[in-house]
Design an enzyme around this catalytic site. Structure first.
Site, short mmCIF file in Angstrom:
data_model
loop_
_atom_site.label_atom_id
_atom_site.label_comp_id
_atom_site.label_asym_id
_atom_site.label_seq_id
_atom_site.Cartn_x
_atom_site.Cartn_y
_atom_site.Cartn_z
N GLN A 43 0.83 -1.20 0.00
CA GLN A 43 0.00 0.00 0.00
C GLN A 43 0.87 1.26 0.00
OE1 GLN A 43 -2.27 1.88 3.35
NE2 GLN A 43 -4.04 1.01 2.29
N HIS A 91 -13.80 1.74 4.81
CA HIS A 91 -13.94 1.89 6.25
C HIS A 91 -15.19 2.76 6.50
CE1 HIS A 91 -12.04 2.37 10.39
NE2 HIS A 91 -13.13 3.10 10.44
N ASP A 110 -15.10 -1.92 13.05
CA ASP A 110 -15.83 -2.43 14.22
C ASP A 110 -16.04 -3.94 14.25
OD1 ASP A 110 -15.96 0.19 14.96
OD2 ASP A 110 -18.11 0.44 14.57
N CYS A 156 -6.36 7.20 5.15
CA CYS A 156 -5.67 7.57 6.39
C CYS A 156 -6.19 8.91 6.91
CB CYS A 156 -4.16 7.64 6.18
SG CYS A 156 -3.27 8.13 7.68
#
Length: 329
Positions: free
Chosen positions: A72, A171, A206, A102
């Site tokens: 990455q 995400h 999560d 990020c």
């Protein structure tokens, strides 16, 4: 069968998230051994790579037993990202992954990572250039948006698919959320259920138990799950999820001997890869998680994080195994 390019990942792959200062080769080794289907390196600065910075170059280290693996990269300059992708491809991963997620200030506020979600045309152009540059499949990890008012994840997915990425990990938080609050998987499901989206969509955020993994698999319909923080100090989570999805039964949690054995293995590889001093120091962040919930572990944790020699740490781990096992009996 979920595929990225020609890479077969099984019916419902579990991915190890790229985590800075965590997803290094020693950590990836124990995750692979415990069921991770696809793993990514820590994110690597494109500027660091093109300048041959030692820290960035070291992150290109990959090993055959880790495969398939993705490297990455992140950055805010298109030319640098294109050049960095070419350098990363020379390390021969299966996949080149782009970090558009990020949230940390020094990355996102310079227009890299999640910062590029404020400039979708640039994101699309950068991705197109990287796809053209390399022969490996290109994937992306991103977030829902910069904040609640800029969530355009369906548009993001379509733009990225249009220029040739072959999988997308999302995400379920915005950049503003950082790692707080609850990940919103409804947006991830909207992307997955969009009939114009045909690339694999992986959900992230999560997932910390086999029960939640199965619930989210069934509820949101994603092609697989990417696991990050829940794997730190608990690489067993991958096989536990696989077993639960396949059988509906929970595997027994690892006993103390298993925890010590994996911690030792992780430590040995950490020292082999980084040298004794740095390997011991950077392993310290993992002990609390490896022995979470173990009665009376606290004094041993103190000794583990203060130990300065390999033998000293090994002796403490052996004592954990012997003394605490007797206490638990």
């Amino acid at each position: 069968m979920v595929k990225i390019g020609n890479i077969e990942l099984g019916d419902f792959p579990l991915l190890l998230a790229p985590m800075e200062d965590v997803s290094d080769p020693p950590f990836r080794a124990v995750c692979k051994e415990n069921g991770a289907d696809l793993m990514y390196t820590e994110f690597i600065s494109s500027e660091g790579l093109i300048r041959n910075a030692a820290k960035s170059v070291q992150k290109l280290d990959i090993y055959d037993y880790e495969r398939p693996i993705g490297i990455q990269i992140f950055g805010d300059k298109i030319d640098s990202m294109r050049e960095a992708a070419a350098i990363a491809e020379e390390a021969d991963p299966e996949i080149i992954d782009i970090n558009y997620g990020c949230p940390v200030k020094k990355v996102a506020c310079k227009g890299a990572g999640a910062g590029i979600l404020l400039d979708l045309p640039k994101m699309q152009e950068m991705t197109a250039e990287i796809v053209k540059q390399v022969n490996k499949p290109v994937t992306v990890k991103t977030r829902l948006g910069w904040d609640d008012s800029t969530i355009k994840i369906q548009e993001v997915a379509k733009r990225l698919q249009d220029v040739g990425i072959q999988a997308l990990s999302i995400h379920g938080r915005t950049r503003k959320q950082m790692y707080k609050g609850v990940a919103n998987w409804d947006y991830i499901a909207e992307v997955k259920n969009d009939p114009s989206i045909h690339i694999p969509i992986f959900g992230n955020g999560d997932i910390d138990s086999p029960e939640k993994a199965l619930e989210y698999k069934n509820k949101y319909g994603v092609d697989g799950i990417m696991i990050g923080r829940a794997a730190i100090g608990y690489p067993w989570i991958f096989n536990e999820i696989k077993h639960y999805i396949a059988t509906g039964e929970k595997l027994a949690a690892p006993d103390l001997a298993e925890r010590v054995a994996i911690a030792k293995k992780h430590l040995a590889f950490s020292i082999e890869w980084k040298g004794e001093k740095k390997g011991i120091f950077e392993m310290r962040r993992h002990y609390t998680n490896y022995f979470k919930g173990i009665y009376n572990f606290k004094p041993y944790r103190t000794r583990l994080v203060e130990g300065n020699s390999y033998q000293e740490v090994l002796d403490t781990l052996d004592e954990v195994n012997e003394v605490l096992a007797a206490d638990l009996a």
